[in-house]
Design a protein around this motif. Structure first.
Motif, PDB file in Angstrom:
ATOM      1  N   LYS A 150       5.522  -2.082  11.838  1.00 14.15           N
ATOM      2  CA  LYS A 150       6.392  -1.404  12.807  1.00 14.15           C
ATOM      3  C   LYS A 150       5.585  -0.458  13.681  1.00 14.15           C
ATOM      4  CE  LYS A 150      11.152  -1.101  11.359  1.00 14.15           C
ATOM      5  NZ  LYS A 150      12.218  -0.229  10.883  1.00 14.15           N
ATOM      6  N   LYS A 151       4.715   0.273  13.029  1.00 13.84           N
ATOM      7  CA  LYS A 151       3.921   1.300  13.725  1.00 13.84           C
ATOM      8  C   LYS A 151       2.986   0.662  14.752  1.00 13.84           C
ATOM      9  CE  LYS A 151       2.368   5.716  13.119  1.00 13.84           C
ATOM     10  NZ  LYS A 151       3.182   6.770  13.561  1.00 13.84           N
ATOM     11  N   ARG A 166       2.967  -8.311  13.146  1.00 20.11           N
ATOM     12  CA  ARG A 166       3.745  -9.035  12.128  1.00 20.11           C
ATOM     13  C   ARG A 166       2.840  -9.527  11.026  1.00 20.11           C
ATOM     14  NH1 ARG A 166       8.517 -11.424  14.761  1.00 20.11           N
ATOM     15  NH2 ARG A 166       8.484 -13.127  13.288  1.00 20.11           N
ATOM     16  N   GLN A 167       1.560  -9.164  11.072  1.00 18.92           N
ATOM     17  CA  GLN A 167       0.564  -9.831  10.230  1.00 18.92           C
ATOM     18  C   GLN A 167      -0.119  -8.930   9.204  1.00 18.92           C
ATOM     19  OE1 GLN A 167      -0.916 -13.096  11.250  1.00 18.92           O
ATOM     20  NE2 GLN A 167       0.181 -13.408  13.146  1.00 18.92           N
ATOM     21  N   SER A 179       6.782  -2.603   1.450  1.00 19.93           N
ATOM     22  CA  SER A 179       7.342  -1.572   2.334  1.00 19.93           C
ATOM     23  C   SER A 179       6.248  -0.909   3.151  1.00 19.93           C
ATOM     24  CB  SER A 179       8.078  -0.507   1.503  1.00 19.93           C
ATOM     25  OG  SER A 179       9.253  -1.049   0.961  1.00 19.93           O
ATOM     26  N   VAL A 180       5.073  -0.714   2.527  1.00 21.26           N
ATOM     27  CA  VAL A 180       3.948  -0.115   3.245  1.00 21.26           C
ATOM     28  C   VAL A 180       3.529  -1.022   4.405  1.00 21.26           C
ATOM     29  CG1 VAL A 180       1.530   0.606   3.026  1.00 21.26           C
ATOM     30  CG2 VAL A 180       3.155   1.097   1.177  1.00 21.26           C
ATOM     31  N   LEU A 181       3.446  -2.327   4.141  1.00 21.90           N
ATOM     32  CA  LEU A 181       3.029  -3.274   5.183  1.00 21.90           C
ATOM     33  C   LEU A 181       4.086  -3.381   6.286  1.00 21.90           C
ATOM     34  CD1 LEU A 181       1.400  -6.085   2.992  1.00 21.90           C
ATOM     35  CD2 LEU A 181       0.251  -4.278   4.290  1.00 21.90           C
ATOM     36  N   ILE A 182       5.363  -3.326   5.909  1.00 21.45           N
ATOM     37  CA  ILE A 182       6.429  -3.364   6.930  1.00 21.45           C
ATOM     38  C   ILE A 182       6.309  -2.123   7.821  1.00 21.45           C
ATOM     39  CG2 ILE A 182       8.933  -3.270   7.317  1.00 21.45           C
ATOM     40  CD1 ILE A 182       9.259  -4.897   4.698  1.00 21.45           C
ATOM     41  N   PRO A 194      13.835  -0.751   4.799  1.00 21.36           N
ATOM     42  CA  PRO A 194      12.765  -1.619   4.288  1.00 21.36           C
ATOM     43  C   PRO A 194      11.391  -0.958   4.253  1.00 21.36           C
ATOM     44  CG  PRO A 194      13.318  -2.213   6.544  1.00 21.36           C
ATOM     45  CD  PRO A 194      14.300  -1.163   6.127  1.00 21.36           C
ATOM     46  N   THR A 195      11.220   0.183   4.947  1.00 24.10           N
ATOM     47  CA  THR A 195       9.896   0.823   4.966  1.00 24.10           C
ATOM     48  C   THR A 195       9.759   1.870   3.869  1.00 24.10           C
ATOM     49  OG1 THR A 195      10.653   2.452   6.568  1.00 24.10           O
ATOM     50  CG2 THR A 195       9.612   0.463   7.451  1.00 24.10           C
TER      51      THR A 195
END
Ligand SMILES: NC(=O)c1ccc[n+]([C@@H]2O[C@H](COP(=O)([O-])OP(=O)(O)OC[C@H]3O[C@@H](n4cnc5c(N)ncnc54)[C@H](OP(=O)(O)O)[C@@H]3O)[C@@H](O)[C@H]2O)c1
Length: 226
Positions: free
Chosen positions: A209-210, A214-215, A202-205, A114-115
């Motif tokens: 993660k990093k 979740r926001q 994908s960038v936001l996911i 997803p990323t």
């Protein structure tokens, strides 16, 4: 809670039993829109619609139907299905979407990755939708960066919405619904630009993660009020 208004289009949400579809239904129903949640199984849609309707005490402003019935009865069609089902679902509703506006929120995420931005050969999910539906259906793409969790909370959302579409009118109508959902929408140009808005997810996911968040969201800056 805003009272219903006959001039607002009925919104049919294909995949409306899912997370994003229910989140959008919640926001739009509160803003006075009539919503038909669509599903591959009409009884599943009826049950999801009943739950949302009860939650908001709407007395029937949200109902459920098969995806095909939801599209047939709607003025505007919202598409919220997993990318793996995108082509199949579009083929199944194509005959009923003639002359309507379809807004696609689909992000072409690949299982397990997803990323990583991965667009289909059409250029983006929304362009794939346009290719399948043909020129008699206006297509806009929006809401890719807005998580259902934000939609179901009665709080301002700290993220803008990029809206692309096949015509200025399609984009304007989609932005009206972004505004009705309590969000700031931007006309981000032709449907070809949807590869950017879909890719941003994908960038936001990755950023979430990093940073253990979740926001993560986006804001357009440097533009005066219009
Ligand atoms: N979740 C979010 O926060 C979010 C945010 C922005 C964009 N999006 C995008 O919006 C779309 C929907 O996301 P979602 O999280 O709402 O998805 P979801 O809850 O997993 O699924 C949405 C609905 O799609 C229907 N569906 C049709 N064919 C399917 C299939 N082959 N497998 C599984 N479900 C199928 C299901 O309804 P029936 O079984 O009732 O037919 C399901 O309830 C995705 O493309 C996603 O990338 C999601």
């Amino acid at each position: 809670m805003t009272a219903p208004n006959a001039e607002r289009p009925i919104i049919g949400i294909v995949g409306g039993t899912g997370k994003e579809g229910k989140g959008l239904a919640y926001r739009w129903a509160k803003a006075g829109y009539t919503i038909i949640l669509g599903s591959r199984a009409a009884e599943r849609a009826a049950s999801a619609a009943h739950d949302l309707d009860q939650l908001l005490s709407l007395q029937g402003r949200i109902t459920g139907a098969s995806n095909v019935d939801a599209v047939s009865r709607a003025g505007v069609v919202m598409l919220t299905v997993p990318y793996s089902a995108h082509v199949e679902i579009l083929e199944s509703i194509k005959a009923f979407a003639y002359g309507k506006l379809l807004i696609d929120a689909t992000v072409p995420l690949q299982a397990g990755k997803p990323t990583r931005v991965q667009m289909p050969s059409a250029g983006s999910a929304a362009q794939e939708a346009r290719n399948i539906l043909g020129n008699d259906v206006e297509v806009a793409a929006a809401f890719h960066t807005i998580s259902y969790e934000h939609l179901l909370r009665d709080e301002p959302v700290d993220s803008d919405v990029l809206v692309t579409g096949t015509s200025p009118d399609a984009r304007a109508r989609a932005i009206e619904l972004v505004t009705a959902a309590g969000l700031k929408g931007w006309d981000a140009g032709p449907l070809e630009n949807s590869s950017v808005s879909e890719g941003l997810t994908s960038v936001l996911i990755h950023i979430n993660k990093k940073h253990g968040s979740r926001q993560a969201g986006i804001r357009i800056t440097g533009v005066g009020s219009t």
